[in-house]
Design a protein around this motif. Structure first.
Motif, PDB file in Angstrom:
ATOM      1  N   CYS A 118       0.828  -1.212   0.000  1.00 33.65           N
ATOM      2  CA  CYS A 118       0.000   0.000   0.000  1.00 33.65           C
ATOM      3  C   CYS A 118       0.863   1.263   0.000  1.00 33.65           C
ATOM      4  N   CYS A 119       2.089   1.153  -0.492  1.00 38.36           N
ATOM      5  CA  CYS A 119       2.996   2.310  -0.455  1.00 38.36           C
ATOM      6  C   CYS A 119       2.477   3.488  -1.269  1.00 38.36           C
ATOM      7  N   HIS A 120       1.600   3.236  -2.244  1.00 41.62           N
ATOM      8  CA  HIS A 120       1.087   4.330  -3.069  1.00 41.62           C
ATOM      9  C   HIS A 120      -0.273   4.835  -2.610  1.00 41.62           C
ATOM     10  N   THR A 121      -0.837   4.236  -1.618  1.00 44.16           N
ATOM     11  CA  THR A 121      -2.181   4.665  -1.237  1.00 44.16           C
ATOM     12  C   THR A 121      -2.568   4.227   0.164  1.00 44.16           C
ATOM     13  N   LEU A 122      -3.292   5.092   0.856  1.00 37.76           N
ATOM     14  CA  LEU A 122      -3.850   4.699   2.143  1.00 37.76           C
ATOM     15  C   LEU A 122      -5.362   4.635   2.067  1.00 37.76           C
ATOM     16  N   LYS A 123      -5.943   5.291   1.075  1.00 41.34           N
ATOM     17  CA  LYS A 123      -7.392   5.505   1.089  1.00 41.34           C
ATOM     18  C   LYS A 123      -8.160   4.881  -0.072  1.00 41.34           C
ATOM     19  N   SER A 124      -7.472   4.248  -1.006  1.00 42.31           N
ATOM     20  CA  SER A 124      -8.195   3.643  -2.136  1.00 42.31           C
ATOM     21  C   SER A 124      -9.092   2.516  -1.636  1.00 42.31           C
ATOM     22  N   LYS A 125     -10.157   2.261  -2.408  1.00 39.71           N
ATOM     23  CA  LYS A 125     -11.075   1.191  -2.015  1.00 39.71           C
ATOM     24  C   LYS A 125     -11.306   0.227  -3.172  1.00 39.71           C
ATOM     25  N   TYR A 126     -11.531  -1.018  -2.800  1.00 35.92           N
ATOM     26  CA  TYR A 126     -11.914  -2.037  -3.770  1.00 35.92           C
ATOM     27  C   TYR A 126     -13.246  -2.615  -3.306  1.00 35.92           C
ATOM     28  N   ARG A 127     -14.267  -2.543  -4.160  1.00 30.52           N
ATOM     29  CA  ARG A 127     -15.628  -2.967  -3.800  1.00 30.52           C
ATOM     30  C   ARG A 127     -16.039  -2.397  -2.438  1.00 30.52           C
ATOM     31  N   GLY A 128     -15.715  -1.128  -2.234  1.00 31.50           N
ATOM     32  CA  GLY A 128     -16.153  -0.437  -1.022  1.00 31.50           C
ATOM     33  C   GLY A 128     -15.295  -0.670   0.213  1.00 31.50           C
ATOM     34  N   ILE A 129     -14.286  -1.528   0.100  1.00 32.85           N
ATOM     35  CA  ILE A 129     -13.429  -1.816   1.262  1.00 32.85           C
ATOM     36  C   ILE A 129     -12.043  -1.229   1.031  1.00 32.85           C
ATOM     37  N   GLY A 132      -5.592  -2.734   2.058  1.00 34.40           N
ATOM     38  CA  GLY A 132      -4.900  -3.023   3.297  1.00 34.40           C
ATOM     39  C   GLY A 132      -5.718  -3.967   4.180  1.00 34.40           C
ATOM     40  N   ASN A 133      -6.985  -4.151   3.811  1.00 38.89           N
ATOM     41  CA  ASN A 133      -7.875  -5.039   4.570  1.00 38.89           C
ATOM     42  C   ASN A 133      -7.978  -6.441   3.982  1.00 38.89           C
ATOM     43  N   PHE A 134      -7.368  -6.649   2.826  1.00 42.44           N
ATOM     44  CA  PHE A 134      -7.607  -7.904   2.111  1.00 42.44           C
ATOM     45  C   PHE A 134      -6.600  -9.000   2.438  1.00 42.44           C
ATOM     46  N   GLY A 135      -5.347  -8.617   2.617  1.00 41.53           N
ATOM     47  CA  GLY A 135      -4.312  -9.620   2.839  1.00 41.53           C
ATOM     48  C   GLY A 135      -4.115  -9.945   4.313  1.00 41.53           C
ATOM     49  N   ILE A 152      11.391   9.728   5.797  1.00 37.68           N
ATOM     50  CA  ILE A 152      11.691   8.324   5.527  1.00 37.68           C
ATOM     51  C   ILE A 152      10.876   7.520   6.530  1.00 37.68           C
ATOM     52  N   GLY A 153      10.530   6.287   6.198  1.00 32.46           N
ATOM     53  CA  GLY A 153       9.786   5.476   7.162  1.00 32.46           C
ATOM     54  C   GLY A 153       8.782   4.568   6.499  1.00 32.46           C
ATOM     55  N   GLY A 154       8.282   3.628   7.272  1.00 33.53           N
ATOM     56  CA  GLY A 154       7.291   2.704   6.750  1.00 33.53           C
ATOM     57  C   GLY A 154       6.530   2.074   7.897  1.00 33.53           C
ATOM     58  N   SER A 155       5.443   1.388   7.590  1.00 33.69           N
ATOM     59  CA  SER A 155       4.762   0.666   8.655  1.00 33.69           C
ATOM     60  C   SER A 155       4.127  -0.604   8.132  1.00 33.69           C
ATOM     61  N   ALA A 156       3.822  -1.484   9.079  1.00 32.02           N
ATOM     62  CA  ALA A 156       3.150  -2.736   8.759  1.00 32.02           C
ATOM     63  C   ALA A 156       1.844  -2.781   9.521  1.00 32.02           C
ATOM     64  N   VAL A 157       0.787  -3.216   8.846  1.00 34.91           N
ATOM     65  CA  VAL A 157      -0.503  -3.421   9.485  1.00 34.91           C
ATOM     66  C   VAL A 157      -0.828  -4.901   9.329  1.00 34.91           C
ATOM     67  N   ILE A 158      -1.173  -5.550  10.450  1.00 34.75           N
ATOM     68  CA  ILE A 158      -1.316  -7.006  10.456  1.00 34.75           C
ATOM     69  C   ILE A 158      -2.778  -7.387  10.681  1.00 34.75           C
ATOM     70  N   ASN A 159      -3.281  -8.302   9.864  1.00 34.78           N
ATOM     71  CA  ASN A 159      -4.690  -8.720   9.960  1.00 34.78           C
ATOM     72  C   ASN A 159      -4.850 -10.149  10.454  1.00 34.78           C
TER      73      ASN A 159
END
Ligand SMILES: *Cc1c(COP(=O)(O)O)cnc(C)c1O
Length: 373
Positions: A118-129, A132-135, A152-159
């Protein structure tokens, strides 16, 4: 901590790293990726991705992109899945969500975890979701050219609960960059935020490359050698950057609205035959980090943009940006193996959508693009 449903703003305290690639590396290690394993990524990406895969000891395997797009082609993905493939990294290029429906069903058929880039986007949606919520996990980057810039920097979000336990354990053992490194990052950020505006893109790029070559500036790309596990892979995000990230996240909605306004203006006002806008369909809602066009005259466009003082970026220029020739072999990319990606590298140009892009720049960019050819 709210890791079972992505609430990006709240996940901030969790896993923040020195770079996006460090976040990816930590995700891969927590998935027990090891030597001999293969990790799928798309061609038409940047070297940060294979660098993290190789640092984890695995081999990158490249999937081609769609005929008329910038994201992973599902048919080619199917062909590239073997028993050695232990993870699939799906990139939402420029903020355009990938075809998550068919990718996820293929991945779950083979029981392979999906990681979202998701380095290019935080807010895009796929089928309304939101992406970052899919994987099982997703990762983000905050350097130049990304939706949120903190230096500089990065983050990981874990589902995934099990994955979360592992990455948490590993996170506790990480260290911080040296004080000198922090000073350099800070100076660079101050220089960038004082000077950058789309009108000054070309001279700034020139100076930055010059300083990068002298090793004064912190570049995005390391010279490739045999040793991928560089010390950076053991670093978390320094505290001053965490604070800056928290402040920037508060402005994310405003920034997203601005980016949407800029992209919509480009889409509605640039009407030139020979320039193809990114395709849209009802499944995807893209928040563009940059607005891409496919053009037959890429080189000419870039040259003209330089003389007209219009910010027009050329990335990605190679299937594993910015590598070329023998360097591509070092990251396991075989020239000729991903035809669409190679073709797209010779066709893509992108306009900026960031908060420094004002009405005047949009008008100039529209006029410029419509006057080409
Ligand atoms: C920027 C970027 C990354 C990671 O960048 P870092 O320099 O490691 O923060 C990964 N993937 C893509 C597609 C990117 O654009």
């Amino acid at each position: 901590m709210n890791y079972m449903s992505i609430d990006f703003e709240n996940s901030l305290d969790n896993y923040v790293y020195y770079r996006g690639r460090v976040a990816l590396y930590e995700i891969l290690r927590s998935l027990d990726i090891k030597a001999g394993d293969r990790v799928i990524t798309q061609a038409f990406t940047c070297v940060a991705v294979p660098e993290a895969i190789m640092a984890a000891g695995a081999k990158p395997e490249y999937v081609d992109i769609e005929t008329n797009g910038f994201n992973m082609d599902v048919v080619d993905l199917q062909d590239k899945i073997t028993k050695d493939v232990k993870a699939i990294i799906v990139q939402h290029t420029y903020g355009i969500p990938a075809e998550m429906g068919s990718i996820l069903s293929l991945a779950s058929k083979h029981d392979i975890p999906v990681i979202e880039d998701c380095c290019h986007t935080l807010k895009s949606k796929y089928r309304g979701i939101r992406v970052g919520n899919f994987g099982v996990a997703s990762f983000y980057s905050y350097e130049w050219g990304k939706p949120l810039v903190i230096g500089i920097g990065g983050s990981a979000v874990i589902n995934d609960e099990k994955l979360n336990e592992k990455i948490k354990l590993s996170y506790e053992g990480l260290s911080s960059p040296s004080i000198l490194r922090k000073i350099r990052i800070q100076l660079q950020y101050l220089a960038f935020s004082s000077f950058y505006r789309p009108e000054l893109y070309w001279p700034i790029k020139y100076v930055f490359n010059f300083l990068g070559n002298l090793r004064i500036a912190e570049g995005n790309y390391h010279p490739l050698g045999g040793d991928y596990a560089s010390e950076e892979f053991g670093w978390k995000m320094p505290t001053f950057l965490k604070r800056r990230l928290a402040r920037k996240l508060e402005k994310l909605d405003k920034q997203t609205n601005h980016s949407n306004w800029v992209s919509k203006s480009y889409r509605n006002k640039i009407k030139k035959t020979g320039l193809t806008h990114p395709k849209t369909d009802q499944d995807v809602h893209a928040v563009f980090v940059r607005y891409p066009f496919i053009s037959k005259d890429k080189q000419e466009l870039i040259e003209n943009a330089k003389t007209s003082g219009i910010e027009l970026a050329d990335w990605y220029n190679t299937p594993v940006h910015p590598l070329s020739g023998v360097e591509l072999e070092h990251v396991n990319y075989k020239i000729g193996s991903c035809k669409n990606a190679e073709k797209r590298c010779n066709e893509v140009v992108t306009l900026p959508t960031n908060q420094f892009v004002g009405r005047r720049f949009v008008e100039r960019a529209v006029k410029f693009m419509n006057s080409q050819g």
